[in-house]
Design a protein around this motif. Structure first.
Motif, PDB file in Angstrom:
ATOM      1  N   GLU A  15       1.125   3.550  -3.193  1.00 50.84           N
ATOM      2  CA  GLU A  15       1.496   3.526  -1.774  1.00 50.84           C
ATOM      3  C   GLU A  15       0.669   4.539  -0.987  1.00 50.84           C
ATOM      4  OE1 GLU A  15       3.257   2.543   1.757  1.00 50.84           O
ATOM      5  OE2 GLU A  15       3.563   1.517  -0.136  1.00 50.84           O
ATOM      6  N   ALA A  67      -0.337  -2.366   2.696  1.00 49.66           N
ATOM      7  CA  ALA A  67       0.021  -1.372   1.672  1.00 49.66           C
ATOM      8  C   ALA A  67       1.481  -1.530   1.249  1.00 49.66           C
ATOM      9  CB  ALA A  67      -0.238   0.039   2.188  1.00 49.66           C
ATOM     10  N   ALA A  68       2.351  -1.770   2.210  1.00 44.42           N
ATOM     11  CA  ALA A  68       3.768  -1.962   1.886  1.00 44.42           C
ATOM     12  C   ALA A  68       3.986  -3.238   1.074  1.00 44.42           C
ATOM     13  CB  ALA A  68       4.595  -2.011   3.165  1.00 44.42           C
ATOM     14  N   THR A 109       2.750  -2.611  -2.497  1.00 44.43           N
ATOM     15  CA  THR A 109       3.662  -1.723  -3.211  1.00 44.43           C
ATOM     16  C   THR A 109       4.967  -2.434  -3.570  1.00 44.43           C
ATOM     17  OG1 THR A 109       2.699   0.146  -2.050  1.00 44.43           O
ATOM     18  CG2 THR A 109       4.807   0.520  -3.106  1.00 44.43           C
ATOM     19  N   GLY A 135      -2.318   3.212   1.391  1.00 45.22           N
ATOM     20  CA  GLY A 135      -2.039   3.557   2.787  1.00 45.22           C
ATOM     21  C   GLY A 135      -3.181   4.340   3.417  1.00 45.22           C
TER      22      GLY A 135
END
Length: 85
Positions: A56, A29-30, A33, A60
């Motif tokens: 995000e 997810a990071a 993003t 997430g």
């Protein structure tokens, strides 16, 4: 589909089912993003910032839920293989 596949492949490389899956979900997810932030930085309207924040949160939560379902499935398969009820 590519993001989910990347997360599943990352989780598969971990020796820990739950914590490895959740770490893979957070990292994926990071990463998504971060890439989206680079592309969205050229937006003149300023609305891309909201999209980055929502992606995000969405990725997430979605990937963490997917990894928890994966962990429950793997534990169930392992219990059936050993014969524990």
């Amino acid at each position: 589909m590519t993001v989910v596949l990347a997360c599943l492949l990352s989780a598969r490389r971990s020796r820990w089912v739950v914590s490895g899956g959740l770490a893979a979900a957070i990292g994926t997810a990071a990463g998504f993003t971060t890439a989206f932030s680079v592309v969205a930085s050229t937006d003149d309207t300023g609305q891309a910032g909201v999209g980055v924040m929502l992606s995000e949160i969405g990725w997430g939560i979605g990937l963490c839920l997917l990894m928890l379902v994966r962990a429950a499935w793997i534990r169930g398969v392992r219990r059936r293989a050993v014969g524990v009820s």
